[in-house]
Design a protein around this motif. Structure first.
Motif, PDB file in Angstrom:
ATOM      1  N   GLY A 378      26.967  45.985  43.918  1.00 24.64           N
ATOM      2  CA  GLY A 378      28.106  46.229  44.912  1.00 24.64           C
ATOM      3  C   GLY A 378      28.543  44.967  45.753  1.00 24.64           C
ATOM      4  N   GLN A 379      28.128  43.754  45.112  1.00 27.11           N
ATOM      5  CA  GLN A 379      28.174  42.558  46.227  1.00 27.11           C
ATOM      6  C   GLN A 379      29.313  41.846  45.708  1.00 27.11           C
ATOM      7  N   LEU A 380      30.405  41.498  46.372  1.00 26.80           N
ATOM      8  CA  LEU A 380      31.415  40.849  46.132  1.00 26.80           C
ATOM      9  C   LEU A 380      32.191  41.223  44.755  1.00 26.80           C
ATOM     10  N   THR A 381      32.363  42.474  44.637  1.00 24.03           N
ATOM     11  CA  THR A 381      32.692  43.336  43.597  1.00 24.03           C
ATOM     12  C   THR A 381      34.031  42.388  42.798  1.00 24.03           C
ATOM     13  N   GLY A 382      34.867  42.677  43.918  1.00 31.37           N
ATOM     14  CA  GLY A 382      36.520  41.990  43.381  1.00 31.37           C
ATOM     15  C   GLY A 382      36.184  40.816  42.734  1.00 31.37           C
ATOM     16  N   ARG A 383      35.712  39.758  43.694  1.00 28.04           N
ATOM     17  CA  ARG A 383      35.666  38.470  43.399  1.00 28.04           C
ATOM     18  C   ARG A 383      34.827  38.269  42.115  1.00 28.04           C
ATOM     19  N   VAL A 384      33.978  39.081  41.910  1.00 24.63           N
ATOM     20  CA  VAL A 384      32.878  38.671  40.776  1.00 24.63           C
ATOM     21  C   VAL A 384      33.590  39.199  39.328  1.00 24.63           C
ATOM     22  N   LEU A 385      34.187  40.444  39.478  1.00 21.80           N
ATOM     23  CA  LEU A 385      35.236  40.525  38.412  1.00 21.80           C
ATOM     24  C   LEU A 385      36.104  39.691  37.958  1.00 21.80           C
ATOM     25  N   ASP A 426      41.795  47.731  38.713  1.00 21.67           N
ATOM     26  CA  ASP A 426      42.713  46.893  37.836  1.00 21.67           C
ATOM     27  C   ASP A 426      41.810  45.703  37.132  1.00 21.67           C
ATOM     28  N   ARG A 427      41.045  45.179  38.136  1.00 25.32           N
ATOM     29  CA  ARG A 427      40.158  44.047  37.511  1.00 25.32           C
ATOM     30  C   ARG A 427      39.143  44.667  36.535  1.00 25.32           C
ATOM     31  N   CYS A 428      38.517  45.730  36.687  1.00 26.61           N
ATOM     32  CA  CYS A 428      37.738  46.231  35.831  1.00 26.61           C
ATOM     33  C   CYS A 428      38.439  46.474  34.589  1.00 26.61           C
ATOM     34  N   VAL A 429      39.430  47.234  34.343  1.00 30.30           N
ATOM     35  CA  VAL A 429      40.317  47.108  33.267  1.00 30.30           C
ATOM     36  C   VAL A 429      40.689  45.903  32.476  1.00 30.30           C
ATOM     37  N   ALA A 430      40.809  45.009  33.432  1.00 31.36           N
ATOM     38  CA  ALA A 430      41.243  43.385  32.780  1.00 31.36           C
ATOM     39  C   ALA A 430      40.203  42.981  32.088  1.00 31.36           C
ATOM     40  N   ALA A 431      38.794  43.171  32.680  1.00 33.39           N
ATOM     41  CA  ALA A 431      37.507  42.731  32.123  1.00 33.39           C
ATOM     42  C   ALA A 431      37.529  43.522  30.577  1.00 33.39           C
TER      43      ALA A 431
END
Length: 504
Positions: A378-385, A426-431
């Motif tokens: 759970g660290q910097l989740t959005g940016r890391v994705l 959305d980023r998870c889906v994009a990955a």
């Protein structure tokens, strides 16, 4: 922008996310007239009033001067920390420190207070300061896209990775103020007095002292340079000369903390101007910044991360910065103890990973397992994705992600639906979309993890964004292709290459 005509009755109101709930009924003198919240970092402005620092910064950035209930207009040209009031508030709160207002939140609040006419006049400035934090559009933008497009036009273009594959359209953008500026620029020393005073800018006095053999003169010069370039665009343009950069270069790795910190902070200020970014890199500034990232003073490392991030916004710098050794220490800085360093190093890696040559290097440096571990924690989740999406654009990155159990883990995230924001999902889906170019191996891993069930639920879910539902449908179409290959031995596909390590 503001005038006495606007009688803003900024009465006390509570922000649900700004202060802790146990601070009940604080005295009016402890409340910021702009945010309506208990002040955590009060500052006195030139006209004598006291505000939360972030609110003053937001007003200065947006060029807005609110009128108070008595019709007076505050002067924000100078701010001085109100240490006495801060101490009094801490004593009143029983030494339980209130949470400071985030600059992003202050910007949104101040913008909401602006009259419609001023909003219209400010629109062009505001657009230039906005960038999408949810920019999967950046992820799939051309690596050679010019920086000015990165702020205002990325979400309006369909582009391709600098690779043989193309990925789906970009996500709708979510505004993120000042994402083109390092976070360290937004914070200032509690003992610093900030002044705006237009003048003619001459490099000679600075260069002379920067090259002095006396430490106290060097220190005086870097502090003066930092203050001069903090708020003045004219000074940043005029002072970014080869002579000054050459004189500043040796001080970046000074053994004296105050010289090292202030010289890099001044460099961050200079790097904010687009026309300066390439000049700074060509002046040979990146190698000493890398040295500081690897072993400088902690506060200097924060500023060094911000400087690399700012310089990486120019596409002409991305490959050079990667080649000059900035990638390994930036990876290390993502685990820094300070939020500013983590934020800026992650965004620096995001922008650097837009360059194909850097993506390959980052994969070879073992960044993918590090990033997957950070998402899991759970660290910097959005940016890391976002970085993972960039790395998924190259075959080496996809292979490393598949080996690391990314498919199963992303599907577990979607199945649980425990996201801090819609953009993170959305980023998870994009990955997953990026990994879908992995061919049969991706389909085998995804099928084994129950992808079709998860994706069908997303398509049917009312609360799911239109973008995510569209990509879920597209991924489901990928699995329909299995019907044309019924004789595929999925267990053999799963066993091919390196074994996938489940992340559950």
């Amino acid at each position: 922008m503001g005038s006495g005509k606007h009688w803003w009755k900024l009465s006390i109101h509570r922000s649900k996310s700004t202060n802790k709930p146990h601070f009940k009924n604080p005295p009016n003198d402890f409340i910021c007239p702009i945010s309506g919240n208990l002040m955590a970092d009060p500052v006195i402005v030139s006209s004598g009033q006291t505000y939360e620092r972030a609110c003053v910064q937001a007003c200065k950035i947006l060029g807005f001067t609110p009128s108070l209930k008595d019709g007076s207009v505050p002067d924000f040209s100078t701010i001085i920390p109100n240490l006495a009031l801060k101490s009094t508030i801490l004593n009143w709160a029983n030494h339980s420190c209130p949470k400071p207002v985030e600059l992003d939140a202050a910007l949104e609040l101040v913008h909401s207070l602006m009259p419609p006419q001023e909003k219209g006049e400010d629109e062009e400035k505001r657009k230039k300061m906005e960038i999408s934090e949810g920019l999967i559009g950046n992820m799939i933008a051309k690596p050679n896209l010019k920086p000015e497009h990165a702020v205002t036009e990325l979400t309006r273009h369909r582009a391709r990775f600098d690779s043989d594959e193309s990925l789906p359209n970009s996500l709708p953008s979510t505004p993120m103020y000042l994402a083109t500026r390092p976070r360290c620029y937004s914070s200032s020393s509690s003992s610093e007095i900030e002044t705006i005073s237009p003048r003619s800018w001459d490099e000679e006095p600075y260069v002379s002292k920067l090259r002095s053999l006396h430490v106290h003169e060097q220190e005086e010069a870097v502090i003066s340079l930092r203050k001069a370039t903090r708020t003045s665009v004219e000074s940043r343009s005029a002072l970014c000369t080869p002579r000054l950069l050459s004189a500043l270069q040796s001080l970046i790795i000074s053994k004296y903390c105050r010289i090292q910190v202030n010289s890099i902070a001044a460099l961050v200020n200079l790097s904010l101007e687009k026309s300066n970014k390439v000049k700074i890199v060509r002046a040979g500034i990146v190698p000493p910044l890398v040295d500081v990232l690897s072993g400088g003073f902690p506060e200097a490392q924060e500023h060094a991360s911000g400087a690399i991030f700012s310089l990486a916004l120019d596409d002409d710098n991305k490959t050079a910065i990667g080649a000059l050794g900035a990638l390994p220490p930036l990876i290390h800085m993502m685990r820094s103890s300070t939020e500013s360093a983590r934020h800026d190093s992650a965004l620096a890696l995001y922008h650097l990973s837009l360059a194909r040559s850097n993506r390959t290097k980052l994969v070879k440096l073992g960044l993918v397992p590090v990033l997957l571990g950070m998402v899991r924690a759970g660290q910097l989740t959005g940016r890391v994705l976002l970085i993972l999406c960039n790395l998924g654009a190259c075959s080496e990155g996809r292979a490393s992600m598949l080996d690391g159990g990314a498919v199963r883990f992303f599907l577990q995230m979607l199945r649980k639906g425990e996201f801090d924001s819609e953009s993170t999902r959305d980023r998870c889906v994009a990955a997953l979309c990026a990994l879908s170019h992995g061919g049969l191996r991706f389909k085998g891993l995804a099928s084994a993890a129950g992808a079709e069930e998860v994706l069908r639920k997303m398509v049917e879910e009312v609360g799911c964004s239109k973008w995510a539902r569209g990509k879920a449908k597209r991924l489901l179409e990928v699995f329909k292709a299995r019907e044309e290959a019924e004789d595929v031995d999925w267990e053999k596909v799963l066993d091919s290459g390196f074994p996938s390590q489940a992340m559950s």
